[in-house]
Design a protein around this motif. Structure first.
Motif, short mmCIF file in Angstrom:
data_model
loop_
_atom_site.label_atom_id
_atom_site.label_comp_id
_atom_site.label_asym_id
_atom_site.label_seq_id
_atom_site.Cartn_x
_atom_site.Cartn_y
_atom_site.Cartn_z
N LEU A 13 -55.13 -25.46 17.88
CA LEU A 13 -54.45 -24.49 18.75
C LEU A 13 -54.42 -24.99 20.19
O LEU A 13 -53.42 -24.80 20.90
CB LEU A 13 -55.16 -23.13 18.66
CG LEU A 13 -55.08 -22.42 17.30
CD1 LEU A 13 -55.96 -21.18 17.30
CD2 LEU A 13 -53.63 -22.05 16.96
N GLN A 14 -55.49 -25.60 20.63
CA GLN A 14 -55.52 -26.16 21.99
C GLN A 14 -54.50 -27.28 22.14
O GLN A 14 -53.91 -27.44 23.21
CB GLN A 14 -56.92 -26.66 22.31
CG GLN A 14 -57.95 -25.54 22.51
CD GLN A 14 -59.37 -26.04 22.62
OE1 GLN A 14 -59.71 -27.09 22.05
NE2 GLN A 14 -60.21 -25.31 23.33
N ALA A 15 -54.28 -28.03 21.07
CA ALA A 15 -53.26 -29.07 21.12
C ALA A 15 -51.86 -28.47 21.17
O ALA A 15 -50.97 -28.99 21.84
CB ALA A 15 -53.40 -29.99 19.90
N LEU A 16 -51.66 -27.34 20.44
CA LEU A 16 -50.37 -26.66 20.46
C LEU A 16 -50.06 -26.10 21.84
O LEU A 16 -48.93 -26.17 22.32
CB LEU A 16 -50.34 -25.53 19.42
CG LEU A 16 -50.02 -25.87 17.97
CD1 LEU A 16 -50.05 -24.61 17.13
CD2 LEU A 16 -48.68 -26.56 17.84
N ASN A 17 -51.06 -25.47 22.46
CA ASN A 17 -50.88 -24.88 23.79
C ASN A 17 -52.15 -25.09 24.60
O ASN A 17 -53.03 -24.22 24.62
CB ASN A 17 -50.54 -23.39 23.69
CG ASN A 17 -50.18 -22.81 25.04
OD1 ASN A 17 -50.30 -23.46 26.08
ND2 ASN A 17 -49.72 -21.55 25.05
N PRO A 18 -52.24 -26.22 25.29
CA PRO A 18 -53.45 -26.49 26.08
C PRO A 18 -53.58 -25.59 27.30
O PRO A 18 -54.68 -25.52 27.90
CB PRO A 18 -53.27 -27.96 26.49
CG PRO A 18 -51.79 -28.21 26.39
CD PRO A 18 -51.28 -27.33 25.31
#
Length: 604
Positions: free
Chosen positions: A390-395
């Motif tokens: 999820l952090q990669a999708l929206n850091p």
């Protein structure tokens, strides 16, 4: 969401609150509490209405709400469609106004069946002196009933209280089979419910009324004499089967990979179906994360207080909810990911094997895995991996990964004080495991990591998204694979039809009571009427291909949607039940079966 309570009695005795019931009702609705009694000189009975309101949208509307005609409404629900409710309006007020305009049973039924969203209600209709009550088509909100023969007293409540020992007049869940009406003018020593059933495929209307296990002792249920039905809010299940059955053996030893999903996504037909599912699920999530009682600008940019939380294991169901919520929640607002873990027990020592050589004969012993924490249970590990995706999708989003750690001592204490009452009247080992896990997760008390440091954290989100409904519709359970091996697609279709039909009595009432105990509201995007309609329209082999290995075949269409959304390894994680992923099942008697009566609940 609210805690609602109604007591109908033909006895003049003074009513006294059960302290436990009242406290649970008040925790469900911390923003407003009020009681209202109704008795007319020409009636031989009286009603007490009690409401406890959790304010969720528009202007806070006190309940019980009495309109100018003298009708009284207790409403525990959310309107997500079918009835127009603007952001500034409160749905309770709208429901009350619309019911007041209904002049016949058919109009009341038509209006109620048009509502899209979860609800349970009690409604006193002054014209004719009728008491109406019931739950939505799926039973997404709890409503319980019991009848005390000695006092000729019927009680309806969102939540009850467990009592030790036998209770012949115990609580039962109001079956989500339709809407009930009581003619208050005819109440004597026996209460008769007039049933207006939901129009559901496969219903035996005669057996519904004759099933005494569902109706409180001392009461009876009859079909309404007009033969009226509530129109179903969802379409019937597509029961078609393929012309030829795939005879490929299930290769359980294969390790599913993202490449498997990408190959399947290459099909244009699959792309169309995947995009449609993503669109309808995205809209379902949007409705549930934007119906809030406050303006988003009220939250400062540097706050870590979220408005939305997700029951989060890192599995596909919760990952998709998180990815879609990210689309519709303002970017400066955090999202709480609630991840619960029960403390791992100490591994067996060498002495245990010496003492019981017969017990461990022919067993291959392996060293216990080294963990950095006794709370590194499977769901904690997959949850952290999901967080990274999820952090990669929206850091830029602040993802509050809340580590909720539960010891056996705290589990036993809270089960005894609170959870046993909330799970009741359900009483199996499975109800205990899931009820306890969901209660601690929804409480949201744990720690979050900031760099190498941890700090205490309590989620303030009043809305909790949960993935219930995905497995039931997309063949996510191991029993679906067993049924497919035994009976093919025809058997699998029958199993899925049964799953959705019984979800109200197996899961939804219990989870609504458990989550609501924290003054929070459970929302179920996978059970949005439009989502169910779309999935019901598809043939079963499109939703799942159980000739493929675990991690790919079950919930295939959802896995493809996850990959389409940009998710990675979480898209091919095999299903792991909450009681095993959180390791609560390992804390108790491992010899128990899920369907056994749970002695811990009964003796609490």
């Amino acid at each position: 969401m609210c805690g609602i309570f109604c007591l109908l009695t033909a006895s003049p005795t003074q009513f006294e609150w059960n302290k436990t019931v009242y406290e649970h009702l008040k925790r469900r609705g911390p923003n407003w509490s009020h009681d209202l009694s109704v008795r007319h000189s020409d009636l031989c009975c009286q009603c007490l209405f009690s409401a406890h309101v959790l304010h969720m949208r528009g202007v806070l509307t006190p309940q019980p709400i009495e309109d100018r005609a003298g009708n009284i409404l207790l409403w525990n629900g959310e309107v997500f469609g079918g009835v127009t409710v603007t952001p500034e309006e409160n749905d309770t007020a709208i429901i009350s106004q619309r019911l007041m305009s209904c002049s016949s049973p058919s109009e009341i039924l038509s209006f109620l069946s048009s509502i899209r969203g979860p609800w349970a209600f009690v409604y006193y209709q002054k014209d004719g002196d009728y008491l109406w009550f019931g739950r939505d088509f799926f039973g997404r909100r709890s409503l319980l009933w019991k009848f005390d023969v000695g006092f000729t007293t019927l009680t309806l409540s969102s939540v009850a209280a467990h009592t030790s020992g036998p209770d012949q007049f115990g609580w039962k869940e109001v079956p989500a089979v339709g809407i009930y009406r009581i003619d208050l003018k005819a109440v004597t020593e026996v209460v008769t419910f007039e049933l207006y059933p939901w129009e559901k495929e496969g219903y035996d209307l005669t057996s519904i009324c004759s099933d005494t296990t569902q109706v409180p002792s001392g009461c009876s249920a009859v079909l309404n004499q007009s033969g009226l039905l509530l129109p179903s809010p969802v379409s019937t299940l597509n029961t078609s089967t393929p012309d030829s059955i795939n005879e490929t053996e299930i290769q359980a030893n294969l390790h599913p990979s993202i490449k498997d999903l990408e190959q399947l996504l290459a099909s244009r037909e699959k792309i169309s179906e995947v995009n449609s599912l993503v669109d309808v699920l995205s809209e379902a999530v949007r409705r549930r994360v934007q119906s809030l009682p406050f303006k988003v600008e009220d939250y400062s940019l540097d706050t870590d207080q979220a408005t939305i939380a997700i029951l989060f294991s890192g599995g596909i169901d919760s990952m998709i909810l998180a990815a879609l919520a990210d689309r519709h929640i303002p970017p400066h607002q955090p999202i709480d990911l609630l991840n619960v873990a029960f403390k791992l027990q100490e591994p067996k020592t060498e002495k245990d094997f010496v003492k019981n050589p017969k017990k461990h004969k022919n067993k291959i012993t392996r060293p216990a895995p080294q963990t950095s924490s006794p709370f590194d249970v499977p769901d904690r590990i997959t949850g952290k991996a999901g967080l990274e995706e999820l952090q990669a999708l929206n850091p830029d989003r602040r993802w509050n990964f809340v580590e909720i750690n539960v010891t056996q001592e705290e589990l036993q204490k809270m089960r005894r004080e609170r959870i046993c009452h909330l799970v009741y009247p359900l009483d199996t080992v499975l109800d205990d495991s899931i009820g306890c896990a969901v209660w601690f997760a929804a409480r949201g008390t744990g720690v979050i990591r900031e760099g190498d440091q941890k700090r205490p954290f309590m989620s303030t989100a009043k809305i909790i998204l949960t993935g219930i409904g995905a497995d039931e519709q997309l063949a996510g359970y191991s029993r679906h694979r067993v049924r497919f091996k035994m009976s093919g697609h025809e058997g699998l279709v029958q199993e899925l039809a049964m799953e959705l039909g019984r979800i109200s009595s197996r899961n939804l009432g219990r989870d609504d009571r458990v989550i609501g105990d924290h003054g929070k509201e459970a929302r179920f995007p996978y059970l949005d009427e439009d989502v169910v309609n779309y999935l019901n329209s598809l043939p079963v082999w499109v939703k799942a291909d159980l000739s493929l290995p675990r991690g790919v075949g079950e919930k295939l269409l959802l896995r493809l949607s996850a990959r389409q959304l940009g998710l990675g390894q979480s898209a091919v994680l095999p299903k792991r039940a909450m009681q095993f992923g959180s390791r609560i099942a390992k804390m108790e008697d491992s010899r128990e079966k899920a369907s056994d009566k749970c002695t811990r609940l009964l003796s609490a």
